[in-house]
Enzyme design. Sequence first.
Site, PDB file in Angstrom:
ATOM      1  N   GLY A   1      35.667  50.460 -30.451  1.00 15.60           N
ATOM      2  CA  GLY A   1      35.316  51.630 -30.820  1.00 15.60           C
ATOM      3  C   GLY A   1      33.628  51.378 -31.514  1.00 15.60           C
TER       4      GLY A   1
ATOM      5  N   ASN B   1      21.443  58.116 -29.741  1.00 12.22           N
ATOM      6  CA  ASN B   1      20.509  58.547 -30.701  1.00 12.22           C
ATOM      7  C   ASN B   1      20.133  60.054 -30.565  1.00 12.22           C
ATOM      8  OD1 ASN B   1      19.872  55.708 -31.079  1.00 12.22           O
ATOM      9  ND2 ASN B   1      18.048  55.425 -29.845  1.00 12.22           N
TER      10      ASN B   1
ATOM     11  N   ARG C   1      34.188  85.424 -58.967  1.00 15.52           N
ATOM     12  CA  ARG C   1      35.535  84.964 -59.740  1.00 15.52           C
ATOM     13  C   ARG C   1      35.444  84.686 -61.381  1.00 15.52           C
ATOM     14  NH1 ARG C   1      41.013  84.557 -59.427  1.00 15.52           N
ATOM     15  NH2 ARG C   1      41.687  82.734 -60.595  1.00 15.52           N
TER      16      ARG C   1
ATOM     17  N   GLU D   1      30.163  58.776 -33.530  1.00 13.59           N
ATOM     18  CA  GLU D   1      28.692  58.605 -33.284  1.00 13.59           C
ATOM     19  C   GLU D   1      28.410  57.343 -34.237  1.00 13.59           C
ATOM     20  OE1 GLU D   1      26.666  59.232 -31.119  1.00 13.59           O
ATOM     21  OE2 GLU D   1      27.453  61.296 -30.066  1.00 13.59           O
TER      22      GLU D   1
HETATM   23  P1  TGC Z   1      22.719  44.825 -29.937  1.00 17.81           P
HETATM   24  O1  TGC Z   1      22.865  43.705 -29.502  1.00 17.81           O
HETATM   25  O2  TGC Z   1      22.368  45.371 -31.428  1.00 17.81           O
HETATM   26  O3  TGC Z   1      22.009  45.952 -29.007  1.00 17.81           O
HETATM   27  C1  TGC Z   1      22.113  46.108 -27.660  1.00 17.81           C
HETATM   28  C2  TGC Z   1      20.827  46.485 -27.097  1.00 17.81           C
HETATM   29  O4  TGC Z   1      20.591  47.744 -27.647  1.00 17.81           O
HETATM   30  C3  TGC Z   1      19.342  48.066 -28.400  1.00 17.81           C
HETATM   31  N1  TGC Z   1      19.746  48.992 -29.414  1.00 17.81           N
HETATM   32  C4  TGC Z   1      19.489  50.088 -29.206  1.00 17.81           C
HETATM   33  N2  TGC Z   1      18.838  50.749 -28.241  1.00 17.81           N
HETATM   34  C5  TGC Z   1      18.591  52.081 -28.386  1.00 17.81           C
HETATM   35  N3  TGC Z   1      19.101  52.944 -29.441  1.00 17.81           N
HETATM   36  C6  TGC Z   1      19.767  52.393 -30.436  1.00 17.81           C
HETATM   37  N4  TGC Z   1      20.308  53.149 -31.418  1.00 17.81           N
HETATM   38  C7  TGC Z   1      20.048  50.943 -30.267  1.00 17.81           C
HETATM   39  N5  TGC Z   1      20.659  50.019 -30.971  1.00 17.81           N
HETATM   40  C8  TGC Z   1      20.687  48.684 -30.379  1.00 17.81           C
HETATM   41  C9  TGC Z   1      19.307  46.426 -28.988  1.00 17.81           C
HETATM   42  O5  TGC Z   1      17.683  46.403 -29.182  1.00 17.81           O
HETATM   43  C10 TGC Z   1      19.705  45.748 -27.664  1.00 17.81           C
HETATM   44  O6  TGC Z   1      18.643  45.752 -26.917  1.00 17.81           O
HETATM   45  P2  TGC Z   1      18.244  44.463 -25.658  1.00 17.81           P
HETATM   46  O7  TGC Z   1      17.026  45.146 -25.114  1.00 17.81           O
HETATM   47  O8  TGC Z   1      18.099  43.408 -26.694  1.00 17.81           O
HETATM   48  O9  TGC Z   1      19.482  44.343 -24.851  1.00 17.81           O
HETATM   49  O10 TGC Z   1      24.084  45.619 -29.764  1.00 17.81           O
HETATM   50  P3  TGC Z   1      25.495  45.168 -30.507  1.00 17.81           P
HETATM   51  O11 TGC Z   1      26.839  45.041 -29.391  1.00 17.81           O
HETATM   52  O12 TGC Z   1      25.535  44.221 -31.732  1.00 17.81           O
HETATM   53  O13 TGC Z   1      26.093  46.648 -31.197  1.00 17.81           O
HETATM   54  C11 TGC Z   1      25.274  47.379 -31.963  1.00 17.81           C
HETATM   55  C12 TGC Z   1      25.929  48.543 -32.614  1.00 17.81           C
HETATM   56  C13 TGC Z   1      26.892  48.233 -33.555  1.00 17.81           C
HETATM   57  C14 TGC Z   1      24.855  49.263 -33.630  1.00 17.81           C
HETATM   58  C15 TGC Z   1      26.418  49.420 -31.842  1.00 17.81           C
HETATM   59  O14 TGC Z   1      27.339  49.051 -30.794  1.00 17.81           O
HETATM   60  C16 TGC Z   1      26.806  50.730 -32.302  1.00 17.81           C
HETATM   61  O15 TGC Z   1      26.075  51.786 -32.605  1.00 17.81           O
HETATM   62  N6  TGC Z   1      28.166  51.030 -32.537  1.00 17.81           N
HETATM   63  C17 TGC Z   1      28.741  52.385 -32.757  1.00 17.81           C
HETATM   64  C18 TGC Z   1      29.364  52.936 -31.500  1.00 17.81           C
HETATM   65  C19 TGC Z   1      29.171  54.433 -31.520  1.00 17.81           C
HETATM   66  O16 TGC Z   1      28.284  54.992 -32.238  1.00 17.81           O
HETATM   67  N7  TGC Z   1      30.025  54.910 -30.694  1.00 17.81           N
HETATM   68  C20 TGC Z   1      29.797  56.235 -30.397  1.00 17.81           C
HETATM   69  C21 TGC Z   1      30.751  56.857 -29.095  1.00 17.81           C
HETATM   70  S1  TGC Z   1      30.518  58.448 -28.576  1.00 17.81           S
HETATM   71  C22 TGC Z   1      30.795  59.647 -29.643  1.00 17.81           C
HETATM   72  O17 TGC Z   1      31.340  59.163 -30.814  1.00 17.81           O
HETATM   73  C23 TGC Z   1      30.761  61.121 -29.369  1.00 17.81           C
HETATM   74  S2  TGC Z   1      31.317  61.835 -30.475  1.00 17.81           S
HETATM   75  C24 TGC Z   1      31.133  63.698 -29.927  1.00 17.81           C
HETATM   76  C25 TGC Z   1      29.837  64.161 -30.583  1.00 17.81           C
HETATM   77  O18 TGC Z   1      28.836  63.839 -30.602  1.00 17.81           O
HETATM   78  O19 TGC Z   1      29.994  65.388 -31.156  1.00 17.81           O
HETATM   79  P1  FAD Z   2      36.918  51.105 -35.524  1.00 14.72           P
HETATM   80  O1  FAD Z   2      35.794  50.721 -34.686  1.00 14.72           O
HETATM   81  O2  FAD Z   2      38.194  50.544 -35.135  1.00 14.72           O
HETATM   82  O3  FAD Z   2      36.553  51.126 -36.970  1.00 14.72           O
HETATM   83  C1  FAD Z   2      37.569  51.478 -37.931  1.00 14.72           C
HETATM   84  C2  FAD Z   2      36.893  50.987 -39.587  1.00 14.72           C
HETATM   85  O4  FAD Z   2      36.574  49.499 -39.434  1.00 14.72           O
HETATM   86  C3  FAD Z   2      35.630  52.012 -39.971  1.00 14.72           C
HETATM   87  O5  FAD Z   2      35.720  52.329 -41.184  1.00 14.72           O
HETATM   88  C4  FAD Z   2      34.442  51.104 -39.430  1.00 14.72           C
HETATM   89  O6  FAD Z   2      33.385  51.587 -40.063  1.00 14.72           O
HETATM   90  C5  FAD Z   2      34.973  49.753 -39.785  1.00 14.72           C
HETATM   91  N1  FAD Z   2      34.486  48.634 -39.272  1.00 14.72           N
HETATM   92  C6  FAD Z   2      34.225  48.216 -37.877  1.00 14.72           C
HETATM   93  N2  FAD Z   2      33.444  47.391 -37.697  1.00 14.72           N
HETATM   94  C7  FAD Z   2      33.086  47.009 -38.651  1.00 14.72           C
HETATM   95  C8  FAD Z   2      32.154  45.771 -39.069  1.00 14.72           C
HETATM   96  N3  FAD Z   2      31.353  45.089 -38.585  1.00 14.72           N
HETATM   97  N4  FAD Z   2      31.623  45.739 -40.506  1.00 14.72           N
HETATM   98  C9  FAD Z   2      32.170  46.675 -41.555  1.00 14.72           C
HETATM   99  N5  FAD Z   2      33.201  47.732 -41.034  1.00 14.72           N
HETATM  100  C10 FAD Z   2      33.323  47.689 -39.779  1.00 14.72           C
HETATM  101  N6  FAD Z   2      33.860  58.365 -28.019  1.00 14.72           N
HETATM  102  C11 FAD Z   2      33.140  58.658 -27.002  1.00 14.72           C
HETATM  103  O7  FAD Z   2      32.724  57.635 -26.257  1.00 14.72           O
HETATM  104  N7  FAD Z   2      32.855  59.579 -26.426  1.00 14.72           N
HETATM  105  C12 FAD Z   2      33.334  60.724 -27.168  1.00 14.72           C
HETATM  106  O8  FAD Z   2      32.905  61.931 -26.680  1.00 14.72           O
HETATM  107  C13 FAD Z   2      33.768  60.644 -28.493  1.00 14.72           C
HETATM  108  N8  FAD Z   2      34.458  61.875 -29.083  1.00 14.72           N
HETATM  109  C14 FAD Z   2      35.033  61.658 -30.307  1.00 14.72           C
HETATM  110  C15 FAD Z   2      35.750  62.654 -31.101  1.00 14.72           C
HETATM  111  C16 FAD Z   2      36.318  62.633 -32.172  1.00 14.72           C
HETATM  112  C17 FAD Z   2      37.059  63.644 -32.707  1.00 14.72           C
HETATM  113  C18 FAD Z   2      36.682  61.190 -32.759  1.00 14.72           C
HETATM  114  C19 FAD Z   2      37.664  61.087 -33.858  1.00 14.72           C
HETATM  115  C20 FAD Z   2      36.148  60.228 -31.944  1.00 14.72           C
HETATM  116  C21 FAD Z   2      35.314  60.286 -30.982  1.00 14.72           C
HETATM  117  N9  FAD Z   2      34.672  59.257 -30.280  1.00 14.72           N
HETATM  118  C22 FAD Z   2      34.094  59.486 -28.971  1.00 14.72           C
HETATM  119  C23 FAD Z   2      34.993  58.088 -30.484  1.00 14.72           C
HETATM  120  C24 FAD Z   2      33.886  57.523 -31.934  1.00 14.72           C
HETATM  121  O9  FAD Z   2      32.779  57.225 -31.573  1.00 14.72           O
HETATM  122  C25 FAD Z   2      34.648  56.265 -32.447  1.00 14.72           C
HETATM  123  O10 FAD Z   2      35.927  56.847 -33.226  1.00 14.72           O
HETATM  124  C26 FAD Z   2      33.804  55.441 -33.361  1.00 14.72           C
HETATM  125  O11 FAD Z   2      32.866  54.966 -32.786  1.00 14.72           O
HETATM  126  C27 FAD Z   2      34.689  54.523 -34.297  1.00 14.72           C
HETATM  127  O12 FAD Z   2      35.693  53.832 -33.684  1.00 14.72           O
HETATM  128  P2  FAD Z   2      37.068  53.689 -33.758  1.00 14.72           P
HETATM  129  O13 FAD Z   2      37.764  54.905 -34.138  1.00 14.72           O
HETATM  130  O14 FAD Z   2      37.743  52.628 -32.591  1.00 14.72           O
HETATM  131  O15 FAD Z   2      37.040  52.736 -35.130  1.00 14.72           O
END
Ligand code: TGC
Ligand code: FAD
Length: 392
Positions: free
Chosen positions: A142, A248, A276, A372
């Site tokens: 995640g 982003n 209220r 996100e």
């Molecule tokens: P790391 O080695 O730091 O980075 C890999 C490469 O990516 C570059 N980079 C970025 N580039 C653009 N935008 C960003 N925000 C960037 N962050 C890092 C970085 O410079 C590097 O580039 P290069 O050229 O050297 O290869 O990667 P890492 O594996 O250590 O992970 C970094 C971390 C933890 C910040 C990243 O994995 C992260 O953001 N984790 C959170 C995952 C997340 O947000 N998942 C979202 C899934 S989608 C979703 O939740 C949809 S919800 C539905 C809705 O939006 O309503």
């Molecule tokens: P984990 O990564 O297991 O994290 C669990 C806890 O550990 C969190 O508190 C976290 O902050 C903490 N943690 C993890 N690593 C560290 C660290 N290094 N240091 C300190 N604390 C840490 N994803 C998609 O790809 N597409 C989608 O459309 C999408 N939609 C979503 C919709 C909903 C309703 C939800 C709930 C999630 C959705 N997601 C989607 C997934 C979402 O992006 C992930 O749930 C999120 O990135 C967190 O991953 P996880 O749930 O596996 O939690």
Amino acid sequence: MAFPFKGVDFIGFDAMLNDDERMARDATRDFIEDKLIPIIESCNREGRFPRELVPEMGMLGLFGANLHGYGCAGMSNVAYGLVMQELERGDSGLRSFVSVQSALVMYPIYTFGSDAQKDLWLPKLATGEALGCFGLTEPDFGSNPGGMRTRAVKDGDSYILNGEKMWITSGSIADVAVIWAKISNEDDRVRGFLVETDRPGFKAHDVHGKWSLRASVTSGLSLQDVRVPAENLLPGSGGLKSPLMCLNQARYGIGWGVIGAAMSCYDTALQYALDRKQFHDAPIASHQLVQEKLAWMITEITKAQLLSLQVGRMKDAGKVEHQHISMAKRNNVWMAVECARMARDILGGAGITDDYPIMRHMMNLESVKTYEGTHDIHTLILGQSVTGISAF
Ligand code: TGC
Ligand code: FAD
């Protein structure tokens, strides 16, 4: 018994917007008032996504609104943010749906896609005739998507995909899924694929029992030997940086969106407090402790508006960096969660029912805090930015 919304503007924020930005906000506000507010509580109770609103959202130009051409509205990033604010004042689930369609499906096609992919998908995604989803998260990856196990293997003129994706917004209603996978028999880098969801081997199963984002579809995806033509690879994608670029866009929209949820909670609490009466036949708004909560909320909402506006102006000028967006996502979601809790408190027992929108926003915001990039992941992104040291 929701109160009519009058808007929240303490320091003349409106004057910092141009006419186009105000028009985009007001058109979305009217749509939410007329079409979503009357049905959202029943959608939330039933766990139903209001799909019937999709064509009108397409007509209003709400999908891919900050992209240009292909039938998209070509709004500024600030106008796009204000649209997100109004959508989420209605419900985080509807804003999520639009975020995914726009920032996580249309944006990667627009940015990494071939001309043929853009011509095929963007016009129908812009109208809502086609729906999309974004598959990055996996059951075991995640916060750390770079560890993903989903693999693509090149086989002649095709790729064969295998893997599991989890928590995918709109997964079971999508026509096309943007799937992130590593290519085993090439360089093992993360690449994006457009996977039509009617391909053999592609399955989506919905997550049930959610207490949050009940008006949004959340699914798991399973890909078993799904064969796609090689031209379904997004040619401009390469490395984890590509999906992070999409995040982003979506995180930027969330920074604005949650201001809308906070405004809804604040406005409801203010109107309730004036109405209220407790002790000496006086409105609870006359008590200092209630005023302290309202003062906190309006201050934090105002600070969040200014932060998002500055990040939006920087994005419009091509100067924004991902850590700026992380600050807006992290701060504003936290602010909205706190506003929802304070507002619920001001309503007393009435605050726990769905006669008012507050508890629904509060439950939704728990997901928004996690998806996100969790609050703590954005803390570490900011920590890395200011110290130069990665603490992941
Ligand atoms: P790391 O080695 O730091 O980075 C890999 C490469 O990516 C570059 N980079 C970025 N580039 C653009 N935008 C960003 N925000 C960037 N962050 C890092 C970085 O410079 C590097 O580039 P290069 O050229 O050297 O290869 O990667 P890492 O594996 O250590 O992970 C970094 C971390 C933890 C910040 C990243 O994995 C992260 O953001 N984790 C959170 C995952 C997340 O947000 N998942 C979202 C899934 S989608 C979703 O939740 C949809 S919800 C539905 C809705 O939006 O309503
Ligand atoms: P984990 O990564 O297991 O994290 C669990 C806890 O550990 C969190 O508190 C976290 O902050 C903490 N943690 C993890 N690593 C560290 C660290 N290094 N240091 C300190 N604390 C840490 N994803 C998609 O790809 N597409 C989608 O459309 C999408 N939609 C979503 C919709 C909903 C309703 C939800 C709930 C999630 C959705 N997601 C989607 C997934 C979402 O992006 C992930 O749930 C999120 O990135 C967190 O991953 P996880 O749930 O596996 O939690």
